[in-house]
Write an enzyme that holds these catalytic residues in place. Structure first.
Site, PDB file in Angstrom:
ATOM      1  N   TYR A  38       0.819  -1.212   0.000  1.00  0.00           N
ATOM      2  CA  TYR A  38       0.000   0.000   0.000  1.00  0.00           C
ATOM      3  C   TYR A  38       0.857   1.268   0.000  1.00  0.00           C
ATOM      4  O   TYR A  38       0.430   2.329   0.449  1.00  0.00           O
ATOM      5  CB  TYR A  38      -0.950   0.023   1.218  1.00  0.00           C
ATOM      6  CG  TYR A  38      -2.031  -1.052   1.205  1.00  0.00           C
ATOM      7  CD1 TYR A  38      -2.140  -1.962   0.158  1.00  0.00           C
ATOM      8  CD2 TYR A  38      -2.946  -1.146   2.244  1.00  0.00           C
ATOM      9  CE1 TYR A  38      -3.113  -2.951   0.159  1.00  0.00           C
ATOM     10  CE2 TYR A  38      -3.924  -2.127   2.254  1.00  0.00           C
ATOM     11  CZ  TYR A  38      -4.010  -3.030   1.209  1.00  0.00           C
ATOM     12  OH  TYR A  38      -4.985  -3.999   1.216  1.00  0.00           O
ATOM     13  N   LYS A  44       5.542 -14.899   1.871  1.00  0.00           N
ATOM     14  CA  LYS A  44       5.181 -15.507   0.584  1.00  0.00           C
ATOM     15  C   LYS A  44       6.454 -15.497  -0.251  1.00  0.00           C
ATOM     16  O   LYS A  44       6.464 -15.128  -1.420  1.00  0.00           O
ATOM     17  CB  LYS A  44       4.054 -14.688  -0.077  1.00  0.00           C
ATOM     18  CG  LYS A  44       3.403 -15.355  -1.274  1.00  0.00           C
ATOM     19  CD  LYS A  44       2.677 -16.641  -0.961  1.00  0.00           C
ATOM     20  CE  LYS A  44       2.426 -17.410  -2.248  1.00  0.00           C
ATOM     21  NZ  LYS A  44       1.863 -18.755  -2.004  1.00  0.00           N
ATOM     22  N   ASP A  56      -0.979 -17.798   2.274  1.00  0.00           N
ATOM     23  CA  ASP A  56      -2.153 -18.580   1.855  1.00  0.00           C
ATOM     24  C   ASP A  56      -2.391 -19.731   2.839  1.00  0.00           C
ATOM     25  O   ASP A  56      -3.525 -19.979   3.271  1.00  0.00           O
ATOM     26  CB  ASP A  56      -2.017 -19.082   0.403  1.00  0.00           C
ATOM     27  CG  ASP A  56      -0.613 -19.562   0.053  1.00  0.00           C
ATOM     28  OD1 ASP A  56       0.296 -19.464   0.901  1.00  0.00           O
ATOM     29  OD2 ASP A  56      -0.421 -20.055  -1.077  1.00  0.00           O
ATOM     30  N   ASP A 102      -4.393  -6.756   5.978  1.00  0.00           N
ATOM     31  CA  ASP A 102      -5.734  -6.286   5.641  1.00  0.00           C
ATOM     32  C   ASP A 102      -6.649  -7.488   5.440  1.00  0.00           C
ATOM     33  O   ASP A 102      -7.769  -7.560   5.967  1.00  0.00           O
ATOM     34  CB  ASP A 102      -5.646  -5.436   4.367  1.00  0.00           C
ATOM     35  CG  ASP A 102      -6.869  -4.568   4.140  1.00  0.00           C
ATOM     36  OD1 ASP A 102      -7.814  -4.650   4.945  1.00  0.00           O
ATOM     37  OD2 ASP A 102      -6.885  -3.813   3.150  1.00  0.00           O
ATOM     38  N   ASP A 106      -9.667  -9.391   8.233  1.00  0.00           N
ATOM     39  CA  ASP A 106     -11.090  -9.571   7.917  1.00  0.00           C
ATOM     40  C   ASP A 106     -11.487 -11.026   8.186  1.00  0.00           C
ATOM     41  O   ASP A 106     -12.584 -11.303   8.680  1.00  0.00           O
ATOM     42  CB  ASP A 106     -11.404  -9.201   6.454  1.00  0.00           C
ATOM     43  CG  ASP A 106     -11.899  -7.753   6.320  1.00  0.00           C
ATOM     44  OD1 ASP A 106     -11.447  -6.903   7.114  1.00  0.00           O
ATOM     45  OD2 ASP A 106     -12.729  -7.477   5.426  1.00  0.00           O
TER      46      ASP A 106
END
Ligand code: NAI
Ligand code: MG
Length: 365
Positions: free
Chosen positions: A150, A201, A234, A258, A262
């Site tokens: 971001y 990752k 993941d 982010d 959630d």
């Protein structure tokens, strides 16, 4: 700046804490009043108080002035001890404008590089996961909040033509990774399990996430009591669903955090419950406290939004301002009201309103 920093450090012992309030859009305007009422109740009798200054910024303001906030917005905000934010976003303003004219620059300019997000199943609520209780779902995310995916770097070329191109560049600095990972280790070292999961990752993102892993390993040496586990993001997302009890503190980049938070808030029963603190640990700038949910246009104006995320974020603000007891009073009241089933908003399967649930928590405090 040095003078401001000193004043903000002393704000922990100040009698009056100045709070900038940006209720923002949609349900932000509904949940923030419930938060303010709860915080005032929690501070009663402490000898200190909060002085709230409401700023009318957000998408409605954009509709009137063509800007999300005043031109001198950052300079004004910099004079406060903390910022209390509802939500920003409206169907009438493109999201990338709303987010990039206010929210993300604020986190970057004020070096709020830690986004601290507890994800906990409160006793009395049921998780969408079968046979999982509060002992299984008790995590906290330490999300990098100032760079990474971001960072906002990139651009578009040949706009509107068949060979239009968009480039979005992630930016990872050793300094940025090191400070967030260190905060992750510090957070883990203060919790009973002393367990830190690093989201990576590095198999596919062979530059940024390899640096992430290297820096994480190097910081780990200073925290021998903390168990560090590395997961590809993941697999970590899957693990949050299949083995949530094996996770405690999670440290991760901006985008990964982010998404993972959630998931975490959904596991806790509702997105409406989850709080978030955007912290500048050095106190050079004000930190900002907000529920993690957005403006929820689908339920805005109906008075049924769950105010707990906003109230809990307010409790994080009290903690940051040096009032740990008041923080505990607020969180304890949330827990007791939820456990008693006294008042529940529709997202928690009840028929209560924002005001009823907010009032129940304030009077419990
Ligand atoms: P959202 O969080 O606003 O809503 C997602 C779903 O969760 C909706 O069905 C909503 O009704 C429900 N929900 C959210 N908060 C709730 C609460 N307190 N009580 C009960 N139900 C609740 O996310 P969405 O729909 O992706 O975004 C809507 C707008 O909010 C967009 O403009 C987006 O950019 C903005 N947004 C702003 C954020 C911020 O200010 N920090 C964060 C996330 C989104
Ligand atoms: Mg989000």
């Amino acid at each position: 700046m040095a003078r401001r920093r000193l004043a903000r450090r002393q704000s922990m012992t100040k009698r009056v804490h100045s709070i900038a309030v940006i209720a923002g859009d949609g349900i932000g305007k509904e949940v923030i009043p419930a938060g303010i009422a709860a915080l005032e109740a929690a501070m009663r009798g402490t000898g200190a108080e909060l002085s709230f200054t409401e700023l009318p910024w957000g998408c409605e303001y954009y509709g009137q002035c063509g800007r999300m906030m005043d031109r001198d917005g950052f300079e004004r905000l910099a004079t406060f001890d903390a910022i209390y934010l509802g939500a920003i976003g409206s169907p009438t303003v493109p999201d990338h404008i709303a987010v990039w004219d206010l929210l993300l620059p604020l986190r970057q300019r004020f070096q709020q590089y830690v986004n601290l997000r507890p994800m906990r199943l409160l006793p009395g609520l049921s998780s969408p996961l079968a046979n999982r209780g509060p002992a299984d779902i008790d995590m906290i995310c330490v999300r990098e909040n100032s760079e990474g995916e971001y960072a906002g770097l990139g651009g578009r070329l040949h706009v509107g033509t068949p060979h239009e191109v968009a480039e979005q560049t992630g930016l990872f600095t050793r300094h940025g990774i090191e400070r967030i990972v260190r905060y992750g280790f510090e957070t883990a070292s203060r919790r009973p399990r002393q367990l830190l999961a690093s989201a990576t990752k590095s198999n596919a993102l062979r530059h940024s996430m390899v640096l992430w892993d290297e820096v994480t390993e190097s910081v780990a040496a200073a925290y021998p009591s903390v168990t560090l586990r590395k997961y590809h993001v993941d697999a970590l997302a899957a693990r949050m669903i299949s083995h949530p009890q094996t996770l405690d503190v999670i440290v991760c980049s901006n985008l990964f955090g982010d998404i993972l938070t959630d998931i975490g808030s959904a596991l806790s029963g509702s997105l409406g419950i989850a709080p978030g603190a955007n912290i500048n640990p050095e106190r050079d700038y004000p930190s900002m406290f907000e529920p993690i949910h957005g403006s929820a246009p689908d339920i805005a104006g109906k008075g049924v939004a769950n105010p707990i995320g906003a109230i809990w974020a307010g409790a994080q603000m009290l903690d940051h301002l040096g009032h740990r007891d008041a923080h505990d009073r607020v969180v304890g009241a949330i827990e007791r009201v939820i456990a008693s089933g006294r008042s529940r908003t529709p997202d928690l399967g009840g028929q209560g309103t924002t005001r009823e649930l907010g009032d129940a928590i304030s009077s419990e405090i």
